[in-house]
Design an enzyme around this catalytic site. Structure first.
Site, short mmCIF file in Angstrom:
data_model
loop_
_atom_site.label_atom_id
_atom_site.label_comp_id
_atom_site.label_asym_id
_atom_site.label_seq_id
_atom_site.Cartn_x
_atom_site.Cartn_y
_atom_site.Cartn_z
N GLN A 199 -2.00 2.48 10.38
CA GLN A 199 -0.73 2.56 9.64
C GLN A 199 0.34 3.37 10.36
OE1 GLN A 199 -3.63 2.83 7.93
NE2 GLN A 199 -3.38 2.22 5.80
N ASN A 218 -5.72 12.05 0.62
CA ASN A 218 -4.76 11.27 1.39
C ASN A 218 -5.54 10.50 2.45
OD1 ASN A 218 -1.97 10.53 1.92
ND2 ASN A 218 -2.16 11.65 3.83
N LYS A 219 -4.84 9.67 3.21
CA LYS A 219 -5.47 8.81 4.21
C LYS A 219 -6.52 9.55 5.02
CE LYS A 219 -5.11 5.29 4.82
NZ LYS A 219 -6.11 4.29 4.32
N ASP A 259 -2.31 10.62 -2.15
CA ASP A 259 -2.70 9.58 -3.10
C ASP A 259 -3.06 10.16 -4.45
OD1 ASP A 259 -3.19 8.22 -0.35
OD2 ASP A 259 -3.08 6.64 -1.86
N ALA A 304 0.67 5.12 -2.23
CA ALA A 304 0.47 5.40 -3.66
C ALA A 304 1.66 5.01 -4.55
CB ALA A 304 0.08 6.86 -3.84
N ARG A 307 0.85 -1.19 0.00
CA ARG A 307 0.00 0.00 0.00
C ARG A 307 0.89 1.24 0.00
NH1 ARG A 307 2.36 2.04 3.76
NH2 ARG A 307 0.79 3.67 3.80
N ARG A 309 -7.71 -0.65 -6.57
CA ARG A 309 -8.04 0.47 -5.66
C ARG A 309 -8.28 1.71 -6.53
NH1 ARG A 309 -4.33 1.31 -0.46
NH2 ARG A 309 -6.28 2.11 0.40
#
Ligand code: MRU
Length: 358
Positions: free
Chosen positions: A202, A253-254, A243, A54, A52, A95
């Site tokens: 994460q 992003n996350k 991302d 990007a 995982r 994804r």
């Protein structure tokens, strides 16, 4: 030197014809590399977040595209190309948010199209070279953007980072963690605060693991503690990965990143997005057009717990990413320099001057 002997989240075992990844779902308790041969295996590994981040997804897709071509039974290059296209379509569905995935696959297709008249072995080697170039360029971009970011930081600063945008998410130094690694080599002694990033942890499982390997001062906090550490004056900069960055600078992003950006604005702390230009999507005018992945409810209710931590059947909303409004971003740091608002103009200049993005 940090990054020379790196974690190598994604590698190619050419002899065995396998993509070698660190299974990140097992970290930090178990460090295991697994070999993936088929498009289906690679699709599963990306979807389940075994690999995982990007840039790492882009590199995995590049090698995945090559492996699909290599394992094709077709006698000639056009036949191999058709098999590649099937694999490309499948991998692209793994994804939806990180644009690096699509950039890498499109890049291989473009290369393939120039090779359709070439003998199969020649085409296969050229595709391998292209997939390796995606990885090698990523390593160089990460180092360069890390240097650009470091020029904005001062020794001893407290830095908050969200999710994992380090070696495990890219090649070599990673993105948001690259200046931290470079600073560590040069005695900057940063104090890093890693958000754990629920639901997938994460920050806890990956960022804390990575930084501790190199003896970097890292303190783990839960997502909802960011305001408290900012309020205490412990944070002088926020560094996050991305991302997908839209043309106007809105950044996916996350999940939780945009909340951190809002807090940083309130506390007057610079908020920087770090990413290679392969994470910028000029075809996306703004964050509204970025497709945000929604993931299974079980990640919120069950995963990482011994017992379910929510009533059975509860409704769950579990977006993997959010979009940070460009107005909250102090700078977007790429390998070509620091883009400041208006971001679209800055990006266009990067692409024009460097002759890329065509
Ligand atoms: O769901 P993930 O773990 O793939 O999300 C990763 C992130 O949001 C990273 O910050 C981003 O991909 C940049 S990685 C250099």
């Amino acid at each position: 030197m940090i990054g020379e002997e790196n974690l190598e989240a994604v590698a190619l075992d050419e002899k065995r014809g396998e993509l070698l990844i660190i299974d990140q779902t097992l970290l930090p308790n178990e460090f295991r590399r697994i070999g993936l041969r088929t498009t289906e295996d690679i699709w599963e590994a990306i979807g389940r977040l075994r690999v995982r981040g990007a840039p790492a997804i882009g590199i995995a897709a590049g090698f995945g595209g090559y492996l699909a071509a290599r394992s094709s039974n077709a006698a000639d290059t056009p036949g191999m190309f058709r098999d590649f296209l099937k694999a490309k379509e499948r991998l692209a569905s793994a994804r939806p948010t990180a644009v690096n995935l699509f950039h890498a696959l499109d890049r291989l297709e473009k290369k393939f199209r120039t090779l359709l008249d070439a003998p199969r072995s020649v085409a296969e080697n050229a595709i391998l070279a292209e997939a390796k170039a995606i990885r090698d360029e990523d390593a160089a971009m990460c180092r360069a953007l890390g240097e650009n970011a470091l020029s904005l930081l001062k020794p001893g600063m407290g830095i908050l980072t969200h999710c994992n945008a380090g070696q495990l998410a890219a090649s070599r130094l990673g993105t948001a963690l690259a200046p931290i690694y470079l600073g560590q080599e040069r005695g900057y002694r940063f104090k890093v605060f890693a958000d754990e990033t629920r639901p997938l942890l994460q920050g806890a499982r990956l960022t804390a693991f990575e930084l501790m390997r190199y003896g970097i001062d890292v303190t783990l906090i839960c997502d909802n503690m960011a305001a408290a550490v900012m309020d205490r004056g412990w944070i002088q900069a926020v560094l996050v990965g991305c991302d997908r960055v839209a043309a106007n600078g809105d950044t996916a992003n996350k999940i939780g990143t945009s909340g951190v950006a809002i807090l940083a604005k309130y506390h007057n702390i610079p908020f920087y997005v770090l990413g290679p230009t392969s994470s910028i999507d000029m075809t996306c005018p703004s964050g509204r057009e970025i497709k945000i992945e929604e993931r299974p409810a079980g990640e919120v209710t069950d995963l990482w717990y011994e017992k379910p931590m929510a009533p059975k059947g509860v409704k769950v909303f579990n977006p993997a990413f959010d979009v940070t409004d460009h107005a909250l971003i102090s700078g977007i740091i790429t390998q070509y320099g620091v883009a400041k608002p208006p971001f679209e103009e800055a990006f266009e200049q990067f692409f024009r001057v460097k002759g890329i993005g065509d």
